[in-house]
Design a protein around this motif. Structure first.
Motif, PDB file in Angstrom:
ATOM      1  N   ASP A 138      66.572  64.263  28.304  1.00  0.00           N
ATOM      2  CA  ASP A 138      66.398  63.198  29.283  1.00  0.00           C
ATOM      3  C   ASP A 138      64.912  62.977  29.586  1.00  0.00           C
ATOM      4  N   TYR A 141      63.246  61.136  26.626  1.00  0.00           N
ATOM      5  CA  TYR A 141      63.584  59.711  26.648  1.00  0.00           C
ATOM      6  C   TYR A 141      62.743  58.990  27.699  1.00  0.00           C
ATOM      7  N   GLY A 142      62.515  59.648  28.819  1.00  0.00           N
ATOM      8  CA  GLY A 142      61.671  59.055  29.848  1.00  0.00           C
ATOM      9  C   GLY A 142      60.238  58.873  29.379  1.00  0.00           C
ATOM     10  N   ASP A 145      60.274  55.933  27.051  1.00  0.00           N
ATOM     11  CA  ASP A 145      60.494  54.685  27.778  1.00  0.00           C
ATOM     12  C   ASP A 145      59.205  54.226  28.467  1.00  0.00           C
ATOM     13  N   ARG A 146      58.490  55.150  29.086  1.00  0.00           N
ATOM     14  CA  ARG A 146      57.230  54.781  29.750  1.00  0.00           C
ATOM     15  C   ARG A 146      56.186  54.331  28.740  1.00  0.00           C
ATOM     16  N   ARG A 183      69.634  53.553  31.239  1.00  0.00           N
ATOM     17  CA  ARG A 183      68.588  54.144  32.080  1.00  0.00           C
ATOM     18  C   ARG A 183      67.212  54.024  31.442  1.00  0.00           C
ATOM     19  N   PHE A 184      67.171  53.658  30.162  1.00  0.00           N
ATOM     20  CA  PHE A 184      65.904  53.583  29.430  1.00  0.00           C
ATOM     21  C   PHE A 184      65.805  52.211  28.751  1.00  0.00           C
TER      22      PHE A 184
END
Length: 229
Positions: A138, A141-142, A145-146, A183-184
């Motif tokens: 998780d 993935y964050g 994504d950023r 969420r992404f």
């Protein structure tokens, strides 16, 4: 001509996508990792870490004899240099692409691999391990994504590169990894864009027909290195 020693895994698909994108001629040499062919002496001479993919380039740039390359990140760097594409020429762009290839090799791939292992393949369900690697998946993935929120189009900047190729096959596994892509949103947008590329479709099609729907317990033990055939 390039010989590609391959199995239908995320790391294997990095190589096929790159070869398709670059238009380099190659021949697939299947390696049955469930049967332990990655431990054969002739394969270890090419890939001493007994992992796919590996390549043998029969026409290297130095004009010498066949040149073997192992480790998927090293293969991506080698192929981009050979073809003169998918890697920026300027120092800042080249550095950014190299950073994100290394991020994938050191973080995204290994941690998603562990998350998938403890979710799907481990003989015992170990809550601590499952929780640890789910949280790390998780987190990564964050990070991605950023980064994509900042760069917009692609992982290492405006242009498609081997950084995208390194990451994409691992994101294919998001459902098995238990990742909620809503969420992404930047990862989801990027994933759809990359998946639509014809060379990516061709690269990820390689080996799919021979990929078993169910992996036997014996094959799992061989693939995990618990036993040798």
């Amino acid at each position: 001509m390039i010989d590609l020693y391959f199995a239908a895994t995320p790391n294997g698909w990095k190589a096929t996508i790159a070869l398709e994108e670059l238009g380099l001629p190659y021949v697939v040499r299947p390696v049955n990792i469930g049967a332990g062919e990655q431990f054969a002496a002739d394969f270890l001479a090419i890939a001493p870490n007994n992992r796919i993919p590996a390549i043998v380039d029969h026409d290297p740039a130095d004009g010498g004899g066949p040149l073997s390359v192992f480790e998927s990140g090293a293969i991506l760097l080698y192929l981009a240099q050979k073809a003169g594409r998918l890697m920026p020429r300027d120092v800042r762009g080249r550095t950014a692409v190299t950073e994100w290839v290394m991020w994938q090799m050191g973080g995204l791939g290994p941690m998603l691999g562990q998350n998938g292992h403890f979710r799907l393949y481990a003989p015992d369900r170990i809550p601590y391990a499952m929780d640890r690697y789910a949280k790390e998946a998780d987190r990564l993935y964050g990070v991605l994504d950023r980064q994509l929120a900042r760069t917009g189009a692609h992982v290492a900047g405006a242009d498609y590169s081997i950084a995208d190729i390194a990451c994409f096959p691992w994101i294919i596994t998001h459902k098995a990894q238990g990742i909620d892509m809503t969420r992404f949103p930047h990862v989801a947008r990027w994933f759809a864009t990359v998946r639509a590329r014809p060379a990516v479709a061709a690269g990820t099609a390689v080996g799919r027909m021979s990929r078993p729907e169910e992996i036997s317990d014996e094959a799992k033990r061989v693939m995990m290195g618990i036993e040798r055939p």
